[in-house]
Design an enzyme around this catalytic site. Structure first.
Site, PDB file in Angstrom:
ATOM      1  N   GLY A  88     -10.531 -10.300   2.837  1.00 30.13           N
ATOM      2  CA  GLY A  88     -10.565 -10.778   4.209  1.00 30.13           C
ATOM      3  C   GLY A  88     -10.846 -12.261   4.232  1.00 30.13           C
ATOM      4  N   CYS A 138     -18.365  -4.853  13.994  1.00 32.56           N
ATOM      5  CA  CYS A 138     -17.104  -5.366  13.469  1.00 32.56           C
ATOM      6  C   CYS A 138     -16.963  -5.036  11.986  1.00 32.56           C
ATOM      7  CB  CYS A 138     -17.025  -6.875  13.686  1.00 32.56           C
ATOM      8  SG  CYS A 138     -15.484  -7.626  13.088  1.00 32.56           S
ATOM      9  N   VAL A 145     -15.288 -21.536   4.213  1.00 35.06           N
ATOM     10  CA  VAL A 145     -15.485 -21.848   2.800  1.00 35.06           C
ATOM     11  C   VAL A 145     -15.919 -20.621   2.001  1.00 35.06           C
ATOM     12  CG1 VAL A 145     -17.886 -22.608   3.110  1.00 35.06           C
ATOM     13  CG2 VAL A 145     -16.549 -23.491   1.187  1.00 35.06           C
ATOM     14  N   ASP A 146     -16.677 -19.724   2.612  1.00 35.52           N
ATOM     15  CA  ASP A 146     -17.207 -18.574   1.870  1.00 35.52           C
ATOM     16  C   ASP A 146     -16.106 -17.631   1.406  1.00 35.52           C
ATOM     17  OD1 ASP A 146     -19.830 -19.458   2.136  1.00 35.52           O
ATOM     18  OD2 ASP A 146     -20.095 -18.433   4.054  1.00 35.52           O
ATOM     19  N   SER A 147     -15.274 -17.167   2.318  1.00 36.14           N
ATOM     20  CA  SER A 147     -14.208 -16.245   1.923  1.00 36.14           C
ATOM     21  C   SER A 147     -13.188 -16.940   1.034  1.00 36.14           C
ATOM     22  CB  SER A 147     -13.531 -15.640   3.156  1.00 36.14           C
ATOM     23  OG  SER A 147     -12.981 -16.642   3.988  1.00 36.14           O
ATOM     24  N   CYS A 150     -18.187 -14.766  17.132  1.00 38.56           N
ATOM     25  CA  CYS A 150     -16.885 -15.429  17.026  1.00 38.56           C
ATOM     26  C   CYS A 150     -16.124 -15.498  18.345  1.00 38.56           C
ATOM     27  CB  CYS A 150     -16.043 -14.749  15.951  1.00 38.56           C
ATOM     28  SG  CYS A 150     -15.477 -13.073  16.362  1.00 38.56           S
TER      29      CYS A 150
END
Length: 395
Positions: free
Chosen positions: A11, A105, A16-18, A214
């Site tokens: 996902g 989510c 930056v993390d994903s 979000c």
């Protein structure tokens, strides 16, 4: 099942993390397929912004996928997101509870509906950029009733970066979801992630972390509810103090949360806080700060994790704890909200997926609708949703 050289659906939020998670998975030998979910409905007021539910996120994720040399797809989950997350978010406020849409989510969308897409692409796992550790193949837990489990299970642990740990948001994942989930950032800290992104020349290396829901720009949930529900759907009523004195009218119970101080009528010698909400009468109850203190509450829809025997991620230490599914009272640490440090408590499992939580030190503003997540050191034992008190302050 070996996790080496598996096909993984990642996902990608455009952050930056994903993005770095994709790089780490590729370096581990996995075949990585990137996917970004289009989750903004047409009336989402943040859809044009740089959010994980906005078009800029898709553009950023596509650019990273190209840089990493992995395929990238966009899947439209707008209808499901609105039904399973946004409608839940709105209805919880209408019921006088404070929702946690990120937990919902993760459970329903990212590790729920998305699995059908992963399976269609022949993927073995779903991966995300969460700061949490999912330890696979731990062992065979006892059910607490002399029954053995059929296969090794997965343990959910806190990420090693205490400022970024997101295990709280994953507590509701069931064993089948955990067993097919990878979280490669769990053993890393944020500065390491940005350093890797810079070394790869990724354009998202300095992208600011979102601190908001979000789909709620500016964290102004009241404006979102007005846009999504419309003023006519708000449950108007009256404000009373805990002695039963009428204070004033309000424009909707949806506009209040436990512990709130702003937006209340003035005229009191001492600060007043929302101490209870009664959705049956649409009454907002206010009181002193001391009336926010709670030492016991119940949670429902509890998800117990299989952790009869747990150890370090590297397997160097084993610790014995009571299986939380055995209906035996046990000691643990509980977090009553994401940014809560955690506090010692006695947990008593009850029937019908409920549990009683007795806090060793009373806490402020234990809020119905929020998640209470239960830990043994860094291991998630389970969690549930904080219930309203059976006897409200004022009926």
């Amino acid at each position: 099942m070996s996790r080496h050289q598996q096909r993984v659906l990642l996902g990608m939020s455009g952050g930056v993390d994903s993005s770095v998670a994709g790089y780490l998975l590729r370096e581990q030998g996995h075949e990585v397929i990137g996917v970004t979910m289009k989750v903004w409905p047409q009336d989402c007021i943040s859809r044009a912004e740089d959010k994980c539910c906005g078009p800029q996120a898709i553009s950023d994720a596509r650019g990273v996928a190209h840089a990493l040399g992995i395929p990238h797809y966009v899947v439209d989950e707008a209808d499901q997101f609105e039904r399973l997350v946004i409608d839940y978010f709105s209805s919880e406020y209408q019921a006088g509870r404070t929702p946690n849409p990120c937990v919902m989510c993760n459970e329903k969308i990212k590790f729920g509906n998305l699995w059908s897409k992963a399976a269609a692409l022949g993927c073995d796992y779903i991966a995300t950029g969460h700061y949490a550790i999912i330890e696979h193949g731990v062992g065979t837990p006892s059910s607490g009733r002399g029954e053995g489990a059929a296969a090794p299970y997965a343990v959910l642990r806190k990420g090693v970066d205490p400022r970024k740990d997101q295990s709280y948001f994953l507590f509701s994942l069931r064993q089948p979801q955990l067993q097919r989930a990878l979280t490669p950032l769990g053993l890393m800290r944020k500065p390491q992630i940005r350093e890797i992104a810079h070394s790869l020349g990724l354009k998202v290396a300095n992208k600011i972390d979102s601190q908001e829901i979000c789909f709620v720009p500016g964290n102004d949930y009241k404006a979102f509810l007005r846009s999504h529900l419309g003023e006519i759907e708000f449950n108007r009523g009256a404000i009373y103090d805990t002695d039963g004195n009428f204070i004033g009218e309000h424009d909707g119970i949806e506009l209040f949360t436990i512990g709130q101080r702003k937006g209340l009528p003035g005229g009191s010698a001492r600060p007043r806080y929302v101490v209870d909400l009664n959705p049956a009468t649409n009454r907002v109850i206010v009181g002193d700060a001391d009336e926010l203190i709670c030492d016991e509450f119940e949670i429902d829809r509890v998800n117990w994790h299989a952790v009869a025997r747990i150890g370090d991620p590297g397997g160097s230490r084993a610790a014995r704890v009571t299986d939380p599914r055995s209906n035996e009272e046990f000691e643990a640490t509980v977090k009553i909200r994401y940014n809560h440090a955690g506090t010692s408590a006695t947990i008593t499992p009850l029937e019908n997926d409920r549990a009683r939580v007795r806090l060793h030190e009373p806490q402020r503003a234990v809020t119905p609708g929020q998640a209470a997540v239960i830990y043994h050191e860094d291991v998630v034992l389970g969690g549930g949703w904080i219930c309203r008190r059976e006897a409200p302050v004022l009926v």
